[in-house]
Design an enzyme around this catalytic site. Sequence first.
Site, PDB file in Angstrom:
ATOM      1  N   CYS A   1     125.135  22.084 111.670  1.00 16.29           N
ATOM      2  CA  CYS A   1     124.734  23.058 112.485  1.00 16.29           C
ATOM      3  C   CYS A   1     124.031  22.613 113.901  1.00 16.29           C
ATOM      4  O   CYS A   1     123.309  21.279 113.938  1.00 16.29           O
ATOM      5  CB  CYS A   1     123.923  23.984 111.689  1.00 16.29           C
ATOM      6  SG  CYS A   1     124.708  25.005 110.507  1.00 16.29           S
TER       7      CYS A   1
ATOM      8  N   ARG B   1     129.810  27.552 104.948  1.00 16.50           N
ATOM      9  CA  ARG B   1     129.223  26.184 104.737  1.00 16.50           C
ATOM     10  C   ARG B   1     128.078  26.380 103.584  1.00 16.50           C
ATOM     11  O   ARG B   1     127.818  25.384 102.851  1.00 16.50           O
ATOM     12  CB  ARG B   1     128.581  25.431 105.815  1.00 16.50           C
ATOM     13  CG  ARG B   1     129.687  25.153 106.986  1.00 16.50           C
ATOM     14  CD  ARG B   1     128.924  24.271 107.874  1.00 16.50           C
ATOM     15  NE  ARG B   1     128.136  23.338 107.360  1.00 16.50           N
ATOM     16  CZ  ARG B   1     126.908  23.069 107.498  1.00 16.50           C
ATOM     17  NH1 ARG B   1     126.239  23.829 108.458  1.00 16.50           N
ATOM     18  NH2 ARG B   1     126.210  22.106 106.986  1.00 16.50           N
TER      19      ARG B   1
ATOM     20  N   LYS C   1     123.410  24.440  97.416  1.00 16.52           N
ATOM     21  CA  LYS C   1     124.345  23.662  98.210  1.00 16.52           C
ATOM     22  C   LYS C   1     123.576  22.269  98.475  1.00 16.52           C
ATOM     23  O   LYS C   1     123.859  21.007  98.556  1.00 16.52           O
ATOM     24  CB  LYS C   1     124.605  24.297  99.488  1.00 16.52           C
ATOM     25  CG  LYS C   1     124.832  23.410 100.909  1.00 16.52           C
ATOM     26  CD  LYS C   1     125.054  24.324 102.021  1.00 16.52           C
ATOM     27  CE  LYS C   1     125.098  23.417 103.392  1.00 16.52           C
ATOM     28  NZ  LYS C   1     124.024  22.539 103.886  1.00 16.52           N
ATOM     29  N   ASN C   2     122.342  22.577  99.038  1.00 18.49           N
ATOM     30  CA  ASN C   2     121.286  21.401  99.323  1.00 18.49           C
ATOM     31  C   ASN C   2     120.782  20.158  98.144  1.00 18.49           C
ATOM     32  O   ASN C   2     120.625  19.341  98.323  1.00 18.49           O
ATOM     33  CB  ASN C   2     120.151  21.770  99.976  1.00 18.49           C
ATOM     34  CG  ASN C   2     120.200  22.577 101.341  1.00 18.49           C
ATOM     35  OD1 ASN C   2     121.147  22.133 101.801  1.00 18.49           O
ATOM     36  ND2 ASN C   2     119.310  23.241 101.755  1.00 18.49           N
TER      37      ASN C   2
ATOM     38  N   ARG D   1     117.634  16.582 115.156  1.00 10.54           N
ATOM     39  CA  ARG D   1     117.608  15.850 113.911  1.00 10.54           C
ATOM     40  C   ARG D   1     118.251  14.551 113.929  1.00 10.54           C
ATOM     41  O   ARG D   1     119.245  14.021 113.672  1.00 10.54           O
ATOM     42  CB  ARG D   1     118.786  16.755 112.967  1.00 10.54           C
ATOM     43  CG  ARG D   1     118.338  18.170 112.868  1.00 10.54           C
ATOM     44  CD  ARG D   1     118.849  18.524 111.382  1.00 10.54           C
ATOM     45  NE  ARG D   1     120.204  19.187 111.460  1.00 10.54           N
ATOM     46  CZ  ARG D   1     120.952  19.925 110.547  1.00 10.54           C
ATOM     47  NH1 ARG D   1     120.191  20.356 109.458  1.00 10.54           N
ATOM     48  NH2 ARG D   1     122.010  20.195 110.631  1.00 10.54           N
TER      49      ARG D   1
ATOM     50  N   ASP E   1     114.790  27.201 106.327  1.00 11.07           N
ATOM     51  CA  ASP E   1     116.078  27.887 106.084  1.00 11.07           C
ATOM     52  C   ASP E   1     115.902  29.407 105.882  1.00 11.07           C
ATOM     53  O   ASP E   1     116.823  30.040 105.651  1.00 11.07           O
ATOM     54  CB  ASP E   1     116.709  27.230 105.073  1.00 11.07           C
ATOM     55  CG  ASP E   1     117.606  25.980 105.350  1.00 11.07           C
ATOM     56  OD1 ASP E   1     117.820  25.857 106.539  1.00 11.07           O
ATOM     57  OD2 ASP E   1     118.222  25.222 104.448  1.00 11.07           O
TER      58      ASP E   1
END
Length: 421
Positions: A120, A402, A22-23, A125, A309
Amino acid sequence: MDSIYIHGGITLQGQVRVQGSKNAVLPVMAATLLTEGTSIIRNCPRLKDVYHMQTLLESLGCVTARDKETLKIRATDVDILHASKGMPEDAVRGMRSSIILLGALLGRLGEVRVEYPGGCVIGERPIDIHIEALKKLNVHFEEKSYGLYAYSSELRGAEIGLAVPSVGATENLILAAVRALGTTVIRGAAREPEIATLCEYLAACGADITGIGSSTLVIQGTKELAGTDFEIPGDRIVAGTYLCACMATGGEVLLKEAPIRQMQETILTAERMGAVCQKTKEGLYVQVEERLQSPQKLITAPYPGFPTDMQSPFLPVLALAEGECFVEENIFENRFHIVPYLEAMGADIRQIDARHVRVRGTEELTGSPVSAKELRGGAALVIAGVAARGETVVDGCKFIERGYENICRDLRELGVRIYGV
């Protein structure tokens, strides 16, 4: 899927294929805006964030087509007319990674209007570091009612030092710099594997980037980039999640196509605790036969350190390991939402402050109703449910979706009694 039902306490056995990252795929999708022609992205995971990004690209004039795990994107018709209409608000606010379109659209069009991104709830951030870094490439910013308006009469290469190795800011700088006039040097760049993947994609399209994988990137701007055929690597966090599930329950699993070279700190931590991890031609083989030992300390850090993560997925593992562990979260200041739920399941865990928890191992966890508040914490609650005695119901599964194509399907392949509704 709203809820996941798990009847836990079963030792894991079997094999599962690890989905595409995903990233990694999201910044590559954003980078297609800089190209002429069609890019073919293989091993593209089927995730909500990917569909959100696809929607955003289509709103900007891209033509996309999906066939199973292959996504085709043609960005030939992207123009200022499409961009001036703005991107769909629900897609922007639904994913944090939409902010990387800032650098890509500046590189393609020289201007962009963006909503403030969502994602999230795991910390502030702020995007200030993105803005300050892009200003050095001759980008100007104005705050508007809808968010930000950014523009540049001409992107110009510069020497830029990042005080913090921000992944998002590094990605935005790369995306803008590949189309800037002259040479850009980024010092203190993030070194996460997803940064290297983005650079490798752009290099395949014709970009001139040196220092890939290091903290110093040198980018020589170019006017034209072509589409290419590119494969996304396996997701290191998904692989780590299923590694943690095996560690929490015991057993032996094969994680097919796990990106082992990107998982060194996660694997080292698992081995220090007593798990057997072996590289095979197919992927990562994991075996856990006895109760694991606490590593005593677990400290998150930018890559190649222990990934933030993976901090949440390790908490239920630590809750069942023998001994005590202090966990220090150095990336985000609000990443312990699952602590009360783990306590309710019988874990001896105490939050000391916003960045520290103490975990003392206990013999077992007991199933309980719990609720996901963010992506990785939700996956961690699933791990806790897989290891717990009795039934666990995890609500808030929209967050889990997600980052995981089908966490229920994958864990069923390893023998877990789990289903979603």
